[in-house]
Design a protein around this motif. Structure first.
Motif, PDB file in Angstrom:
ATOM      1  N   LYS A 145       0.834  -1.215   0.000  1.00 32.69           N
ATOM      2  CA  LYS A 145       0.000   0.000   0.000  1.00 32.69           C
ATOM      3  C   LYS A 145       0.865   1.261   0.000  1.00 32.69           C
ATOM      4  O   LYS A 145       0.589   2.227  -0.719  1.00 32.69           O
ATOM      5  CB  LYS A 145      -0.935  -0.004   1.219  1.00 32.69           C
ATOM      6  N   LEU A 146       1.915   1.252   0.800  1.00 27.91           N
ATOM      7  CA  LEU A 146       2.804   2.409   0.850  1.00 27.91           C
ATOM      8  C   LEU A 146       3.526   2.611  -0.484  1.00 27.91           C
ATOM      9  O   LEU A 146       3.618   3.730  -0.983  1.00 27.91           O
ATOM     10  CB  LEU A 146       3.835   2.225   1.970  1.00 27.91           C
ATOM     11  N   SER A 147       4.032   1.531  -1.039  1.00 27.05           N
ATOM     12  CA  SER A 147       4.753   1.626  -2.312  1.00 27.05           C
ATOM     13  C   SER A 147       3.833   2.114  -3.425  1.00 27.05           C
ATOM     14  O   SER A 147       4.248   2.898  -4.291  1.00 27.05           O
ATOM     15  CB  SER A 147       5.357   0.265  -2.682  1.00 27.05           C
ATOM     16  N   GLY A 148       2.583   1.660  -3.407  1.00 31.01           N
ATOM     17  CA  GLY A 148       1.618   2.112  -4.405  1.00 31.01           C
ATOM     18  C   GLY A 148       1.366   3.605  -4.310  1.00 31.01           C
ATOM     19  O   GLY A 148       1.273   4.302  -5.336  1.00 31.01           O
ATOM     20  N   ALA A 149       1.285   4.115  -3.084  1.00 32.56           N
ATOM     21  CA  ALA A 149       1.079   5.561  -2.890  1.00 32.56           C
ATOM     22  C   ALA A 149       2.278   6.353  -3.384  1.00 32.56           C
ATOM     23  O   ALA A 149       2.129   7.451  -3.950  1.00 32.56           O
ATOM     24  CB  ALA A 149       0.821   5.854  -1.414  1.00 32.56           C
ATOM     25  N   MET A 150       3.458   5.816  -3.208  1.00 29.54           N
ATOM     26  CA  MET A 150       4.666   6.479  -3.699  1.00 29.54           C
ATOM     27  C   MET A 150       4.691   6.519  -5.225  1.00 29.54           C
ATOM     28  O   MET A 150       5.049   7.540  -5.831  1.00 29.54           O
ATOM     29  CB  MET A 150       5.904   5.749  -3.180  1.00 29.54           C
ATOM     30  N   GLU A 151       4.303   5.427  -5.859  1.00 22.10           N
ATOM     31  CA  GLU A 151       4.311   5.388  -7.331  1.00 22.10           C
ATOM     32  C   GLU A 151       3.330   6.389  -7.919  1.00 22.10           C
ATOM     33  O   GLU A 151       3.576   6.968  -8.980  1.00 22.10           O
ATOM     34  CB  GLU A 151       4.009   3.970  -7.816  1.00 22.10           C
ATOM     35  N   GLU A 152       2.220   6.598  -7.236  1.00 25.18           N
ATOM     36  CA  GLU A 152       1.244   7.589  -7.707  1.00 25.18           C
ATOM     37  C   GLU A 152       1.858   8.986  -7.734  1.00 25.18           C
ATOM     38  O   GLU A 152       1.451   9.833  -8.534  1.00 25.18           O
ATOM     39  CB  GLU A 152       0.008   7.577  -6.806  1.00 25.18           C
ATOM     40  N   LYS A 153       2.840   9.223  -6.886  1.00 26.69           N
ATOM     41  CA  LYS A 153       3.502  10.536  -6.829  1.00 26.69           C
ATOM     42  C   LYS A 153       4.718  10.622  -7.759  1.00 26.69           C
ATOM     43  O   LYS A 153       5.268  11.693  -7.953  1.00 26.69           O
ATOM     44  CB  LYS A 153       3.948  10.839  -5.391  1.00 26.69           C
ATOM     45  N   GLY A 154       5.128   9.456  -8.307  1.00 22.88           N
ATOM     46  CA  GLY A 154       6.238   9.491  -9.257  1.00 22.88           C
ATOM     47  C   GLY A 154       7.532   8.865  -8.802  1.00 22.88           C
ATOM     48  O   GLY A 154       8.579   9.090  -9.408  1.00 22.88           O
ATOM     49  N   ALA A 155       7.482   8.062  -7.712  1.00 22.77           N
ATOM     50  CA  ALA A 155       8.703   7.411  -7.217  1.00 22.77           C
ATOM     51  C   ALA A 155       8.452   5.925  -6.996  1.00 22.77           C
ATOM     52  O   ALA A 155       7.476   5.547  -6.356  1.00 22.77           O
ATOM     53  CB  ALA A 155       9.173   8.053  -5.920  1.00 22.77           C
ATOM     54  N   LYS A 156       9.328   5.106  -7.531  1.00 21.81           N
ATOM     55  CA  LYS A 156       9.268   3.663  -7.356  1.00 21.81           C
ATOM     56  C   LYS A 156      10.132   3.278  -6.159  1.00 21.81           C
ATOM     57  O   LYS A 156      11.326   3.585  -6.117  1.00 21.81           O
ATOM     58  CB  LYS A 156       9.773   2.968  -8.625  1.00 21.81           C
ATOM     59  N   VAL A 157       9.536   2.614  -5.157  1.00 28.80           N
ATOM     60  CA  VAL A 157      10.300   2.164  -3.995  1.00 28.80           C
ATOM     61  C   VAL A 157      10.992   0.852  -4.340  1.00 28.80           C
ATOM     62  O   VAL A 157      10.347  -0.143  -4.640  1.00 28.80           O
ATOM     63  CB  VAL A 157       9.398   1.965  -2.758  1.00 28.80           C
ATOM     64  N   LEU A 158      12.302   0.876  -4.295  1.00 27.59           N
ATOM     65  CA  LEU A 158      13.078  -0.312  -4.621  1.00 27.59           C
ATOM     66  C   LEU A 158      13.480  -1.080  -3.360  1.00 27.59           C
ATOM     67  O   LEU A 158      13.696  -2.285  -3.406  1.00 27.59           O
ATOM     68  CB  LEU A 158      14.329   0.090  -5.401  1.00 27.59           C
ATOM     69  N   MET A 159      13.550  -0.359  -2.246  1.00 22.59           N
ATOM     70  CA  MET A 159      13.995  -1.009  -1.020  1.00 22.59           C
ATOM     71  C   MET A 159      13.531  -0.233   0.212  1.00 22.59           C
ATOM     72  O   MET A 159      13.529   0.997   0.215  1.00 22.59           O
ATOM     73  CB  MET A 159      15.533  -1.074  -1.016  1.00 22.59           C
ATOM     74  N   TYR A 160      13.129  -0.968   1.266  1.00 23.67           N
ATOM     75  CA  TYR A 160      12.912  -0.396   2.590  1.00 23.67           C
ATOM     76  C   TYR A 160      14.134  -0.752   3.432  1.00 23.67           C
ATOM     77  O   TYR A 160      14.358  -1.921   3.751  1.00 23.67           O
ATOM     78  CB  TYR A 160      11.637  -0.951   3.229  1.00 23.67           C
ATOM     79  N   ALA A 161      14.922   0.250   3.755  1.00 28.19           N
ATOM     80  CA  ALA A 161      16.168   0.017   4.485  1.00 28.19           C
ATOM     81  C   ALA A 161      15.972   0.390   5.958  1.00 28.19           C
ATOM     82  O   ALA A 161      15.730   1.550   6.285  1.00 28.19           O
ATOM     83  CB  ALA A 161      17.297   0.845   3.870  1.00 28.19           C
ATOM     84  N   ASP A 162      16.094  -0.588   6.831  1.00 29.90           N
ATOM     85  CA  ASP A 162      15.852  -0.381   8.257  1.00 29.90           C
ATOM     86  C   ASP A 162      16.962   0.458   8.887  1.00 29.90           C
ATOM     87  O   ASP A 162      18.124   0.041   8.932  1.00 29.90           O
ATOM     88  CB  ASP A 162      15.787  -1.722   8.986  1.00 29.90           C
ATOM     89  N   TYR A 163      16.577   1.604   9.387  1.00 31.61           N
ATOM     90  CA  TYR A 163      17.500   2.478  10.102  1.00 31.61           C
ATOM     91  C   TYR A 163      17.612   2.031  11.552  1.00 31.61           C
ATOM     92  O   TYR A 163      18.671   2.057  12.149  1.00 31.61           O
ATOM     93  CB  TYR A 163      16.958   3.909  10.023  1.00 31.61           C
ATOM     94  N   GLY A 164      16.482   1.631  12.103  1.00 32.36           N
ATOM     95  CA  GLY A 164      16.427   1.218  13.499  1.00 32.36           C
ATOM     96  C   GLY A 164      15.589   2.185  14.318  1.00 32.36           C
ATOM     97  O   GLY A 164      14.941   3.088  13.787  1.00 32.36           O
ATOM     98  N   TYR A 165      15.573   1.976  15.607  1.00 37.10           N
ATOM     99  CA  TYR A 165      14.768   2.818  16.501  1.00 37.10           C
ATOM    100  C   TYR A 165      15.428   4.175  16.721  1.00 37.10           C
ATOM    101  O   TYR A 165      16.663   4.299  16.679  1.00 37.10           O
ATOM    102  CB  TYR A 165      14.571   2.125  17.847  1.00 37.10           C
ATOM    103  N   VAL A 166      14.597   5.181  16.953  1.00 38.63           N
ATOM    104  CA  VAL A 166      15.099   6.529  17.227  1.00 38.63           C
ATOM    105  C   VAL A 166      14.887   6.884  18.695  1.00 38.63           C
ATOM    106  O   VAL A 166      13.922   6.444  19.326  1.00 38.63           O
ATOM    107  CB  VAL A 166      14.442   7.579  16.305  1.00 38.63           C
ATOM    108  N   GLN A 167      15.813   7.695  19.220  1.00 38.70           N
ATOM    109  CA  GLN A 167      15.851   8.016  20.640  1.00 38.70           C
ATOM    110  C   GLN A 167      16.014   9.522  20.835  1.00 38.70           C
ATOM    111  O   GLN A 167      15.994  10.283  19.858  1.00 38.70           O
ATOM    112  CB  GLN A 167      17.021   7.266  21.306  1.00 38.70           C
ATOM    113  N   PHE A 168      16.222   9.935  22.066  1.00 42.82           N
ATOM    114  CA  PHE A 168      16.433  11.347  22.380  1.00 42.82           C
ATOM    115  C   PHE A 168      17.762  11.546  23.108  1.00 42.82           C
ATOM    116  O   PHE A 168      18.071  10.834  24.066  1.00 42.82           O
ATOM    117  CB  PHE A 168      15.306  11.879  23.281  1.00 42.82           C
TER     118      PHE A 168
END
Length: 346
Positions: A145-168
């Motif tokens: 679903k997310l990738s489809g929404a991106m393609e509608e805007k003009g970008a093809k998602v080739l990879m979801y790269a895990d950054y990890g958790y964010v902290q403060f």
């Protein structure tokens, strides 16, 4: 006269023989000019930009992705990498990808949420409880679903790269409960993180990753939100004293391709890029948990005071962050609600 006729006849026969030979030669030349049955890749150069430090695990994965694509195509499909903000800042990346200024780029889901609001799902506080849950989500209906929404805007998602958790991190005081944020200026990485910072009583200040060290050093901000991997690589330990680990959000980086450019690539090239991206995505996901743990420990060894929010106190943080979920649904609409429902089912 007879001699002349005989000579003419001999000449004509000779011409016919030469013509036949020439015809045979042309057929041979034609056969050798046909495309070989080799790799079959068409030559192209793909520019790939990213803004992360080069020793970040995502950056290492992306560099290897570029190398593998180039090698597996025998140099026909060249991926030219521009690392660490050399070509584009994280704030300029998305527009450049969408406009075709660069063919391919890596940027955070947070920054993509300004184009595709549903991408803010990764910034909704406390919805992903573990690393495996994220991988399962992005490789299933949630990711489609997310990738489809991106393609509608003009970008093809080739990879979801895990950054990890964010902290403060901050240089004023320990943050042991949401009320401790009151009065602080915290560097934010996007709209929903800004909403969370405000919900906790602090003031968000948006800036790119490369600007944070100096802002902390000059007290332009009191603290920042980021992953511990980037905190370590950007030397937060030199300009902040306190680190709070509460795993409030799980950040993804997207390897995205300009959709028009992608559609014009030969199918064989698309298959190669997709295959290598999938292999790289798996490797990066395996690194994320390891890097989170090791980098937090390294920051502590370098002198930062690290506070791990006890699991039985997380509900206090979640309750204070509840308004952020409502803002996400308001921004992302039906798709946002669908994504939350998919996560909540797990």
């Amino acid at each position: 006269m007879k001699k002349w006729t005989l000579g003419l006849l001999i000449s004509l026969v000779g011409l016919l023989v030469l013509s036949a030979c020439g015809s045979t030669d042309k057929k041979d030349d034609g056969a050798s000019a046909k495309p070989a049955d080799g790799d079959g890749y068409e030559e192209t150069t793909i520019r790939l930009a990213y803004n992360l430090p080069q020793d970040h695990h995502i950056a290492i994965g992306i560099e290897n992705f570029a190398k593998e694509v180039t090698e597996k195509s025998d140099g026909k499909v060249k991926v030219q990498v521009f690392p660490a903000g050399q070509l584009l800042s994280d704030k300029d990346m998305n527009q450049s990808i969408l406009s075709g200024g660069v063919e391919m780029g890596v940027n955070s889901s947070t920054l993509w949420s300004s184009t595709v609001p549903a991408m803010g799902i990764f910034d909704v506080p406390y919805i992903f409880n573990d690393y495996a849950a994220v991988g399962e989500a992005v490789n299933g209906e949630f990711g489609e679903k997310l990738s489809g929404a991106m393609e509608e805007k003009g970008a093809k998602v080739l990879m979801y790269a895990d950054y990890g958790y964010v902290q403060f991190a901050n240089n004023k005081r320990e943050l042991k409960k949401p009320e401790d944020f009151k009065g602080l200026k915290i560097r934010s990485i996007g709209d929903l993180p800004s909403e969370l910072i405000q919900a906790y009583g602090a003031s968000p200040v948006f800036m790119g990753g490369g600007e944070v060290y100096m802002a902390l050093q000059r007290n332009t901000v009191d603290g920042a939100t980021s992953g511990t991997t980037a905190m370590l690589q950007r030397k937060y330990d030199e300009v902040t004293k306190y680190l709070t680990v509460n795993n409030y959000a799980y950040l993804e980086f997207l390897l995205a391709v300009n959709k028009d450019y992608w559609d014009k690539l030969p199918a064989k090239t698309q298959e190669l890029l997709t295959e290598v991206a999938a292999e790289t995505e798996t490797w990066i996901r395996e690194q994320a948990e390891k890097e989170d743990t090791e980098s937090a420990k390294a920051l502590e060894e370098k002198g930062m005071e690290v506070y791990y929010v006890p699991e039985d106190e997380l509900d206090i943080w979640k309750d204070a962050a509840a308004p952020v979920r409502d803002v996400f649904i308001e921004n992302a609409g039906d798709l946002g609600q669908e994504l939350l429902d998919l996560v909540d089912k797990k």
